[in-house]
Design a protein around this motif. Sequence first.
Motif, PDB file in Angstrom:
ATOM      1  N   ILE A 129      -4.534  -3.749  -6.578  1.00 18.91           N
ATOM      2  CA  ILE A 129      -4.245  -4.941  -5.785  1.00 18.91           C
ATOM      3  C   ILE A 129      -5.446  -5.266  -4.901  1.00 18.91           C
ATOM      4  N   THR A 130      -5.829  -6.530  -4.869  1.00 17.76           N
ATOM      5  CA  THR A 130      -6.942  -6.968  -4.023  1.00 17.76           C
ATOM      6  C   THR A 130      -6.409  -7.716  -2.810  1.00 17.76           C
ATOM      7  N   PHE A 131      -7.181  -7.654  -1.717  1.00 21.19           N
ATOM      8  CA  PHE A 131      -6.781  -8.275  -0.460  1.00 21.19           C
ATOM      9  C   PHE A 131      -7.834  -9.275  -0.009  1.00 21.19           C
ATOM     10  N   VAL A 132      -7.390 -10.320   0.667  1.00 17.58           N
ATOM     11  CA  VAL A 132      -8.313 -11.350   1.151  1.00 17.58           C
ATOM     12  C   VAL A 132      -8.383 -11.376   2.669  1.00 17.58           C
ATOM     13  N   THR A 133      -7.550 -10.585   3.362  1.00 16.95           N
ATOM     14  CA  THR A 133      -7.571 -10.517   4.830  1.00 16.95           C
ATOM     15  C   THR A 133      -7.595  -9.053   5.262  1.00 16.95           C
ATOM     16  N   ASN A 134      -7.748  -8.849   6.553  1.00 18.01           N
ATOM     17  CA  ASN A 134      -7.646  -7.503   7.135  1.00 18.01           C
ATOM     18  C   ASN A 134      -6.349  -7.343   7.923  1.00 18.01           C
ATOM     19  N   SER A 135      -5.368  -8.158   7.643  1.00 15.32           N
ATOM     20  CA  SER A 135      -4.132  -8.182   8.427  1.00 15.32           C
ATOM     21  C   SER A 135      -3.065  -7.274   7.843  1.00 15.32           C
ATOM     22  N   ASP A 136      -2.153  -6.838   8.695  1.00 15.81           N
ATOM     23  CA  ASP A 136      -0.996  -6.085   8.212  1.00 15.81           C
ATOM     24  C   ASP A 136       0.022  -7.002   7.557  1.00 15.81           C
ATOM     25  N   THR A 137      -0.048  -8.299   7.843  1.00 21.08           N
ATOM     26  CA  THR A 137       0.863  -9.258   7.214  1.00 21.08           C
ATOM     27  C   THR A 137       0.676  -9.264   5.702  1.00 21.08           C
ATOM     28  N   GLU A 138      -0.590  -9.288   5.270  1.00 19.00           N
ATOM     29  CA  GLU A 138      -0.858  -9.289   3.826  1.00 19.00           C
ATOM     30  C   GLU A 138      -0.412  -7.976   3.197  1.00 19.00           C
ATOM     31  N   ARG A 148      -3.043   0.540   7.123  1.00 18.84           N
ATOM     32  CA  ARG A 148      -4.288   0.921   6.464  1.00 18.84           C
ATOM     33  C   ARG A 148      -4.028   1.928   5.338  1.00 18.84           C
ATOM     34  N   ILE A 149      -3.124   2.879   5.592  1.00 18.68           N
ATOM     35  CA  ILE A 149      -2.763   3.866   4.564  1.00 18.68           C
ATOM     36  C   ILE A 149      -2.107   3.164   3.381  1.00 18.68           C
ATOM     37  N   LEU A 150      -1.169   2.271   3.666  1.00 23.63           N
ATOM     38  CA  LEU A 150      -0.479   1.542   2.596  1.00 23.63           C
ATOM     39  C   LEU A 150      -1.450   0.654   1.830  1.00 23.63           C
ATOM     40  N   LYS A 151      -2.386   0.045   2.564  1.00 25.98           N
ATOM     41  CA  LYS A 151      -3.361  -0.827   1.909  1.00 25.98           C
ATOM     42  C   LYS A 151      -4.204  -0.041   0.911  1.00 25.98           C
ATOM     43  N   ASN A 152      -4.646   1.148   1.297  1.00 25.98           N
ATOM     44  CA  ASN A 152      -5.438   1.975   0.382  1.00 25.98           C
ATOM     45  C   ASN A 152      -4.632   2.388  -0.842  1.00 25.98           C
ATOM     46  N   GLU A 153      -3.345   2.681  -0.655  1.00 25.68           N
ATOM     47  CA  GLU A 153      -2.476   3.012  -1.794  1.00 25.68           C
ATOM     48  C   GLU A 153      -2.389   1.837  -2.763  1.00 25.68           C
ATOM     49  N   LEU A 154      -2.259   0.640  -2.216  1.00 26.42           N
ATOM     50  CA  LEU A 154      -2.116  -0.557  -3.051  1.00 26.42           C
ATOM     51  C   LEU A 154      -3.437  -0.910  -3.743  1.00 26.42           C
ATOM     52  N   ALA A 192       2.980  -5.105  -0.323  1.00 29.84           N
ATOM     53  CA  ALA A 192       3.828  -3.917  -0.495  1.00 29.84           C
ATOM     54  C   ALA A 192       5.196  -4.328  -1.026  1.00 29.84           C
ATOM     55  N   TYR A 193       5.711  -5.452  -0.507  1.00 26.65           N
ATOM     56  CA  TYR A 193       7.002  -5.940  -1.026  1.00 26.65           C
ATOM     57  C   TYR A 193       6.878  -6.277  -2.511  1.00 26.65           C
ATOM     58  N   LYS A 194       5.815  -7.000  -2.873  1.00 24.65           N
ATOM     59  CA  LYS A 194       5.633  -7.381  -4.281  1.00 24.65           C
ATOM     60  C   LYS A 194       5.594  -6.149  -5.188  1.00 24.65           C
ATOM     61  N   PHE A 195       4.914  -5.069  -4.734  1.00 25.57           N
ATOM     62  CA  PHE A 195       4.732  -3.883  -5.576  1.00 25.57           C
ATOM     63  C   PHE A 195       5.965  -2.979  -5.575  1.00 25.57           C
ATOM     64  N   TYR A 196       6.536  -2.738  -4.386  1.00 27.04           N
ATOM     65  CA  TYR A 196       7.639  -1.770  -4.267  1.00 27.04           C
ATOM     66  C   TYR A 196       9.019  -2.427  -4.213  1.00 27.04           C
ATOM     67  N   GLY A 197       9.072  -3.737  -4.024  1.00 28.51           N
ATOM     68  CA  GLY A 197      10.351  -4.380  -3.799  1.00 28.51           C
ATOM     69  C   GLY A 197      10.809  -4.147  -2.373  1.00 28.51           C
ATOM     70  N   ILE A 198      12.074  -4.411  -2.096  1.00 25.74           N
ATOM     71  CA  ILE A 198      12.578  -4.296  -0.724  1.00 25.74           C
ATOM     72  C   ILE A 198      12.575  -2.842  -0.246  1.00 25.74           C
ATOM     73  N   GLU A 199      12.413  -1.902  -1.154  1.00 30.78           N
ATOM     74  CA  GLU A 199      12.277  -0.491  -0.773  1.00 30.78           C
ATOM     75  C   GLU A 199      11.010  -0.239   0.040  1.00 30.78           C
ATOM     76  N   CYS A 200      10.104  -1.225   0.060  1.00 28.51           N
ATOM     77  CA  CYS A 200       8.880  -1.082   0.859  1.00 28.51           C
ATOM     78  C   CYS A 200       9.198  -0.822   2.330  1.00 28.51           C
ATOM     79  N   LEU A 201      10.350  -1.301   2.796  1.00 30.13           N
ATOM     80  CA  LEU A 201      10.717  -1.136   4.205  1.00 30.13           C
ATOM     81  C   LEU A 201      10.751   0.332   4.605  1.00 30.13           C
ATOM     82  N   LYS A 202      11.128   1.185   3.669  1.00 31.85           N
ATOM     83  CA  LYS A 202      11.212   2.619   3.960  1.00 31.85           C
ATOM     84  C   LYS A 202       9.836   3.257   4.116  1.00 31.85           C
ATOM     85  N   LYS A 203       8.796   2.560   3.662  1.00 29.90           N
ATOM     86  CA  LYS A 203       7.434   3.065   3.781  1.00 29.90           C
ATOM     87  C   LYS A 203       6.765   2.647   5.078  1.00 29.90           C
TER      88      LYS A 203
END
Length: 620
Positions: free
Chosen positions: A94-103, A83-89, A108-119
């Motif tokens: 960035i717009t979202f179409v689901t309420n899932s953590d999968t999206e 939820r925190i990451l979603k609000n940052e994005l 997050a990967y698209k925006f931060y690259g593979i460094e998203c894992l550290k977040k």
Amino acid sequence: MCGIVGYISRQDYEKELECAIEAMIHRGPDNQQKKLLNFGQMKMGIGHLRLSILDLDPRSNQPFCIDNEQYIIIFNGEIYNYRILKNELIKQGITFVTNSDTEVFIQAYKFYGIECLKKFNGIFSAFIIDKVVNKAYLVRDQIGVKPVYYFLDRNNNFFFASELKALFKFSKVKQKISPADICQYINMAYLFEPRTGFEDVNKVKPGTYLEFNQSGNITQTEYYKPTIADNCDMDAVDEKIKHATIDQSMADVPVALLYSGGLDSSVLARFLGKDTKCLFFESSKKEILESGMADDKFYATKIADKLNLDLEMVKSADSAPENFLKEIEHIAKMVEEPISDYTFIASERLCKKAREKGYKVVMSGMGGDEAFAGYPRHLLAKYHFLFKGIKYLLLAATPFISILKKYEKKVDRLKSFLLEKSFNLGYIHLIGFFSSNEIRGLIKNKDLQDGFEKYVNNYFFQENKITPLKKALLLDFSCVLAHNLLVADKSSMLASVEMRVPLLDLEVYQSGISLPDNELINKTKQKCVLQKILKKEIPNELVSRPKAGFNPPLDERINRLGFAKTWEILSKGQLGDFLNLDIVHSIIMDHFDNKKNNAFKIYQFLFLDAWIRVWTKKIQ
């Protein structure tokens, strides 16, 4: 919680992919899907099995794609801070179409690259396809809560899956048992990450990802490893545990607690609040008496009353010899790796009971011992130099210590710890059940034992300045914790239930192992942080007491099996291909002649025999 599976190859393996998905149906009974695509000159197939926990709508089914399939993900696990990451994005447009953590994961990967894992703060294994840069990634969470296995051959045929039984559905992946891993198993009763018991089959290590490009090249990167911070506030840990417990209780389905009455699960119960559904595994009085273990039922009931918990007992099953042997074979097949852990049965039974009552998510206090130094051997680690200084007095006292039922199974381990020059190897002897002399006699190939000892002794070649207790905790991370998490994952998913472990929240775990030694263990009092939390609402006499553990007692089951049946099983199987059977015979004889309590050692033999038998034939 879900299951993931896939391949990258010059050949098509669609039919085998379908078989692999079917083999893991218990991991995702709510939805199963596959997707085939090209990856440069390679063929790629991915599959996903969904256990719906967040955003139950079919729109969150996987494989999940964004930007006209430029980015694709299959994901097993939970991102607790999504939820925190979603609000940052969202703030980034960035717009979202689901309420899932999968999206959130793939955005997050698209925006931060593979460094998203550290977040991410969560439990996950995932496969990400990025068509923009023509790369793919197989990733695993920092602590290693969610396993993912892989096989890579010389021709860059690559296969991966959440479970071995699915991985072995691909014809290129062979079930070839590793003698070196059998040697590790005899030493510790389980394996160091990333070993699995099979040649050329590994797990992605915790805090690691594999990167693929379209030329078939693969690289491995470690993005996290446990570190000992210089300063950590004991009071801050309290708040972190509270937030982790509350965050991980969030779900769009009901949540229950696996409850032992011990410190770890009681702390979770305190933060979860009254009326929490708690499931307690109840062993019979006879089993507890024969094993010499403490019975936590009394304490569980008292603490449940104080916290107003909804406590339900789940009784131990019949321990008749034929049922016991069936249980061992069942564990060998379902846990998949050589892991001698009978707690699988209790965990599976509790999770099945939870599922029967409509719970898809259970909370567990697992990880409290590894994060906050709760095992008795951690006392030996902390006071390592003291025990070494009086080792001859202790060695002289071991015959008297072995008379006490509570300690009789631990005497050989204590001796090996005291006599070993290397701390690392001495500590491994405290983890395993066999003495160093027994191991040397058991292992047929002495070079394998030499190689294992060399590996263990070199484990901290860059970290010699940390204390023995901290060394113990870091050793636990790669073997004890890894095996406990694997048992948790396989047993819960077999019941189609997601198990969450708040005490292994990334911030909680990292803070726990970073606490000063004296705040982890004060004199002989262990897990001081958790005791402090619980004593805010629970009387001291219910909190400060000996550790009982989650193990269903083994002694009665072994004793009812008897010498003749035990030896018949072990002498006729394939154990002799790896171990010296005369030493096996001697250990069994000593037990049934009442010279030593070797119940754990005999169970380790019985499990290994069953595991070899199960996994030398093709799993159906």
